[in-house]
Design an enzyme around this catalytic site. Structure first.
Site, short mmCIF file in Angstrom:
data_model
loop_
_atom_site.label_atom_id
_atom_site.label_comp_id
_atom_site.label_asym_id
_atom_site.label_seq_id
_atom_site.Cartn_x
_atom_site.Cartn_y
_atom_site.Cartn_z
N SER A 1 0.83 -1.20 0.00
CA SER A 1 0.00 0.00 0.00
C SER A 1 0.86 1.26 0.00
CB SER A 1 -0.91 0.02 1.22
OG SER A 1 -1.74 -1.10 1.25
N1 SAH Z 1 -1.02 -4.72 4.10
C1 SAH Z 1 -0.35 -5.03 2.87
C2 SAH Z 1 -1.22 -4.67 1.68
C3 SAH Z 1 -1.17 -5.73 0.65
S1 SAH Z 1 -2.43 -5.64 -0.59
C4 SAH Z 1 1.03 -4.39 2.80
O1 SAH Z 1 1.33 -3.57 3.66
O2 SAH Z 1 1.82 -4.73 1.92
C5 SAH Z 1 -3.74 -6.59 0.11
C6 SAH Z 1 -3.45 -8.01 0.49
O3 SAH Z 1 -4.66 -8.58 0.93
C7 SAH Z 1 -2.94 -8.90 -0.65
O4 SAH Z 1 -1.75 -9.50 -0.28
C8 SAH Z 1 -4.07 -9.92 -0.81
O5 SAH Z 1 -3.61 -11.21 -1.19
C9 SAH Z 1 -4.65 -9.94 0.58
N2 SAH Z 1 -6.02 -10.47 0.66
C10 SAH Z 1 -7.07 -10.25 -0.19
N3 SAH Z 1 -8.16 -10.94 0.23
C11 SAH Z 1 -7.78 -11.61 1.36
C12 SAH Z 1 -8.45 -12.51 2.24
N4 SAH Z 1 -9.72 -12.90 2.06
N5 SAH Z 1 -7.77 -12.99 3.29
C13 SAH Z 1 -6.47 -12.64 3.52
N6 SAH Z 1 -5.78 -11.81 2.71
C14 SAH Z 1 -6.43 -11.30 1.65
#
Ligand code: SAH
Length: 215
Positions: free
Chosen positions: A66
């Protein structure tokens, strides 16, 4: 290439924290965390020159780390206190988890993509960051460790997953991007009692979608 942390990186992070302050982030605990967590170590080494820009970048598997402003804003809305138990859904790179841990929270995080889960877990251990990580579907939350003082979702959901409502303590809150009228909006729910949540809307935002199941 093995990346490490240098005084130059530390200077860039302090500058990033100053930029976020200028963009409206006022919580000192959050700004200190942005100035402390080595974001370049949560990204592919080829992206190292960009790590302290206020942008989202690819982390593989069609996902992104993000934007720092988004991380800071969501953390400010969550307002984690020393020792609070926080559940994060969407570990991704692990950067948001590290920021929460740096704010003093005790962090549990769930990721549905195996490769991202594996690399984030490795990163936490190498950087000696105390975050507990689980491979699973965030729609289920993490019942074994519940209840949580605070819950943060870092992917856009169609509605608030029922299990997250159940796993939040009374008096606790959930910060989650929710799709409403074809717009993703940053929502904070505060659990007032067993069955009553107070809802606040903090406007539009951008996230990758929260998807069901694991892969
Ligand atoms: N907090 C992260 C943001 C990553 S983007 C960072 O700081 O890098 C969002 C993430 O949510 C992705 O890795 C995606 O695979 C995950 N995601 C999406 N749906 C999800 C679910 N149902 N359960 C767990 N993770 C999920």
């Amino acid at each position: 290439m093995i990346m490490n942390d240098t005084p130059r990186h530390a200077t860039l992070r302090r500058r990033l924290a100053e930029q976020l302050y200028a963009k409206g982030i006022k919580n000192t605990r959050v700004l200190n965390a942005i100035a402390s967590v080595p974001r370049h170590l949560f990204m592919n080494s080829t992206l190292e020159p960009f790590a302290y820009n206020d942008n989202a970048y690819p982390i593989g598997a069609d996902q992104t780390i993000s934007q720092p402003w988004t991380v800071a804003y969501q953390t400010e809305l969550l307002n984690p206190q020393e020792g609070e138990k926080v559940l994060e859904i969407g570990t991704g790179s692990g950067y948001q988890s590290a920021v929460l841990a740096c704010c003093g929270a005790s962090v549990y995080t769930v990721e549905r993509i195996k490769n991202l889960y594996v690399s984030a877990t490795k990163r936490f251990s190498e950087l000696n960051i105390k975050v507990t990580c689980k491979y699973g579907d965030g729609y289920e939350g993490w019942a074994e460790m519940a209840p949580y003082d605070k819950i943060i979702v870092t992917a856009g959901a169609d509605s608030v997953p029922h299990n997250l409502l159940v796993q939040c303590k009374i008096g606790g809150s959930i910060v989650i991007p929710i799709m409403e009228n074809n717009e993703l909006r940053m929502i904070r729910l505060t659990r007032m009692s067993e069955n009553n949540f107070n809802k606040e809307d903090f406007g539009t935002c951008a996230f990758v979608p929260m998807l069901k199941g694991i892969m």
